[in-house]
Design a protein around this motif. Structure first.
Motif, PDB file in Angstrom:
ATOM      1  N   PHE A   6       0.840  -1.195   0.000  1.00  0.00           N
ATOM      2  CA  PHE A   6       0.000   0.000   0.000  1.00  0.00           C
ATOM      3  C   PHE A   6       0.872   1.241   0.000  1.00  0.00           C
ATOM      4  O   PHE A   6       1.910   1.295   0.652  1.00  0.00           O
ATOM      5  CB  PHE A   6      -0.910   0.021   1.240  1.00  0.00           C
ATOM      6  N   ILE A   7       0.446   2.259  -0.753  1.00  0.00           N
ATOM      7  CA  ILE A   7       1.153   3.532  -0.807  1.00  0.00           C
ATOM      8  C   ILE A   7       0.183   4.601  -0.342  1.00  0.00           C
ATOM      9  O   ILE A   7      -0.971   4.646  -0.789  1.00  0.00           O
ATOM     10  CB  ILE A   7       1.632   3.832  -2.242  1.00  0.00           C
ATOM     11  N   GLY A   8       0.650   5.446   0.561  1.00  0.00           N
ATOM     12  CA  GLY A   8      -0.250   6.447   1.127  1.00  0.00           C
ATOM     13  C   GLY A   8       0.041   7.839   0.590  1.00  0.00           C
ATOM     14  O   GLY A   8       1.150   8.154   0.194  1.00  0.00           O
ATOM     15  N   GLY A   9      -0.968   8.656   0.590  1.00  0.00           N
ATOM     16  CA  GLY A   9      -0.816  10.041   0.155  1.00  0.00           C
ATOM     17  C   GLY A   9      -2.113  10.782   0.383  1.00  0.00           C
ATOM     18  O   GLY A   9      -3.069  10.237   0.927  1.00  0.00           O
ATOM     19  N   GLY A  10      -2.141  12.026  -0.004  1.00  0.00           N
ATOM     20  CA  GLY A  10      -3.350  12.817   0.159  1.00  0.00           C
ATOM     21  C   GLY A  10      -3.092  14.252  -0.245  1.00  0.00           C
ATOM     22  O   GLY A  10      -2.007  14.605  -0.692  1.00  0.00           O
ATOM     23  N   PHE A  11      -4.102  15.124  -0.047  1.00  0.00           N
ATOM     24  CA  PHE A  11      -3.969  16.523  -0.402  1.00  0.00           C
ATOM     25  C   PHE A  11      -3.503  17.294   0.814  1.00  0.00           C
ATOM     26  O   PHE A  11      -4.045  17.176   1.908  1.00  0.00           O
ATOM     27  CB  PHE A  11      -5.310  17.081  -0.897  1.00  0.00           C
ATOM     28  N   GLY A  12      -2.460  18.065   0.648  1.00  0.00           N
ATOM     29  CA  GLY A  12      -1.916  18.852   1.733  1.00  0.00           C
ATOM     30  C   GLY A  12      -1.057  17.994   2.647  1.00  0.00           C
ATOM     31  O   GLY A  12      -0.952  16.780   2.515  1.00  0.00           O
ATOM     32  N   VAL A  13      -0.438  18.670   3.616  1.00  0.00           N
ATOM     33  CA  VAL A  13       0.454  17.982   4.544  1.00  0.00           C
ATOM     34  C   VAL A  13      -0.338  17.019   5.426  1.00  0.00           C
ATOM     35  O   VAL A  13       0.066  15.863   5.615  1.00  0.00           O
ATOM     36  CB  VAL A  13       1.234  19.009   5.402  1.00  0.00           C
ATOM     37  N   GLY A  19      -2.578   9.684   4.948  1.00  0.00           N
ATOM     38  CA  GLY A  19      -2.515   8.622   3.942  1.00  0.00           C
ATOM     39  C   GLY A  19      -1.324   7.705   4.160  1.00  0.00           C
ATOM     40  O   GLY A  19      -1.426   6.480   4.049  1.00  0.00           O
ATOM     41  N   MET A  20      -0.153   8.279   4.496  1.00  0.00           N
ATOM     42  CA  MET A  20       1.042   7.470   4.739  1.00  0.00           C
ATOM     43  C   MET A  20       0.876   6.620   5.999  1.00  0.00           C
ATOM     44  O   MET A  20       1.297   5.457   6.040  1.00  0.00           O
ATOM     45  CB  MET A  20       2.281   8.360   4.845  1.00  0.00           C
ATOM     46  N   ALA A  21       0.250   7.200   7.032  1.00  0.00           N
ATOM     47  CA  ALA A  21       0.038   6.448   8.275  1.00  0.00           C
ATOM     48  C   ALA A  21      -0.904   5.275   8.030  1.00  0.00           C
ATOM     49  O   ALA A  21      -0.664   4.156   8.497  1.00  0.00           O
ATOM     50  CB  ALA A  21      -0.510   7.366   9.357  1.00  0.00           C
ATOM     51  N   ILE A  22      -1.981   5.501   7.292  1.00  0.00           N
ATOM     52  CA  ILE A  22      -2.936   4.430   6.994  1.00  0.00           C
ATOM     53  C   ILE A  22      -2.255   3.351   6.147  1.00  0.00           C
ATOM     54  O   ILE A  22      -2.410   2.152   6.391  1.00  0.00           O
ATOM     55  CB  ILE A  22      -4.191   4.991   6.295  1.00  0.00           C
ATOM     56  N   ALA A  23      -1.460   3.762   5.136  1.00  0.00           N
ATOM     57  CA  ALA A  23      -0.745   2.788   4.295  1.00  0.00           C
ATOM     58  C   ALA A  23       0.240   1.980   5.133  1.00  0.00           C
ATOM     59  O   ALA A  23       0.378   0.759   4.951  1.00  0.00           O
ATOM     60  CB  ALA A  23      -0.018   3.502   3.167  1.00  0.00           C
ATOM     61  N   GLY A  24       0.909   2.635   6.075  1.00  0.00           N
ATOM     62  CA  GLY A  24       1.852   1.922   6.950  1.00  0.00           C
ATOM     63  C   GLY A  24       1.160   0.872   7.800  1.00  0.00           C
ATOM     64  O   GLY A  24       1.646  -0.252   7.952  1.00  0.00           O
ATOM     65  N   VAL A  25      -0.007   1.225   8.350  1.00  0.00           N
ATOM     66  CA  VAL A  25      -0.770   0.274   9.166  1.00  0.00           C
ATOM     67  C   VAL A  25      -1.262  -0.882   8.306  1.00  0.00           C
ATOM     68  O   VAL A  25      -1.157  -2.052   8.685  1.00  0.00           O
ATOM     69  CB  VAL A  25      -1.950   0.983   9.873  1.00  0.00           C
TER      70      VAL A  25
END
Length: 173
Positions: A6-13, A19-25
């Motif tokens: 999974f790769i996380g991301g999103g709009f803004g910081v 998104g990164m935290a959710i992808a990490g989990v």
């Protein structure tokens, strides 16, 4: 490791961090760790390569310990090296003649280990034999005949121990 991806991301910081935290989990939850254990047995006539995935190397080495002991016993070079070590210890005075003879005897003959299953069975049979010879009584819970000095009833597991209010009732003669 396999799985995840999974790769996380999103709009803004905030979105990117979320998104990164959710992808990490999700990656941590869906990743699977596998064990790859290889053992190589080398002999004077070839090599045997073993691959095993259900145990880690140290656990598999312990599990196969008896095999390695038997293989080592067949290795004459290993035995000659050990005899040389014993002779060096004897020459330096670190061990006595009797100790050296005992150590060398261990190298000539494989150890005789008792079989724990046979020992347990022998103990069980001996306990049963002694219980059969003991005076008898009746269990107050299930009315079965049991040894008079039993701690528990072998049939219903009633307790007759130190702090129990029950005791085996002696049979009338």
């Amino acid at each position: 490791m396999s799985g995840g991806g999974f790769i996380g991301g999103g709009f803004g910081v905030d979105g990117a961090l979320t998104g990164m935290a959710i992808a990490g989990v999700l990656n941590a939850l869906t990743s699977k760790k596998t064990t790859q254990t290889f053992i190589v047995l080398t002999t004077n006539f070839g090599e045997l390569h073993l691959h095993y995935t259900l145990m880690e190397p140290a656990a598999l080495r312990i599990f196969l310990g008896d095999v390695f002991v038997r293989l080592r016993f067949l290795n004459t070079k290993w035995r000659h090296e050990r005899v040389r070590v014993i002779d060096d210890q004897l020459a330096s005075g670190a061990i006595s003649d009797a100790e050296a003879d005992a150590f060398k005897a261990r190298l000539r003959f494989p150890p005789e280990w008792s079989d724990p299953a046979l020992d347990a069975n022998h103990t069980r049979l001996e306990s049963k034999r002694l219980a059969d010879l003991a005076p008898k009584g009746t269990c107050p819970s299930c009315d079965k005949v049991i040894p008079l000095f039993s701690e528990t009833c072998e049939h219903c597991r009633a307790n007759f121990g130190e702090y129990s209010s029950w005791s085996v009732i002696p049979l009338k003669a």
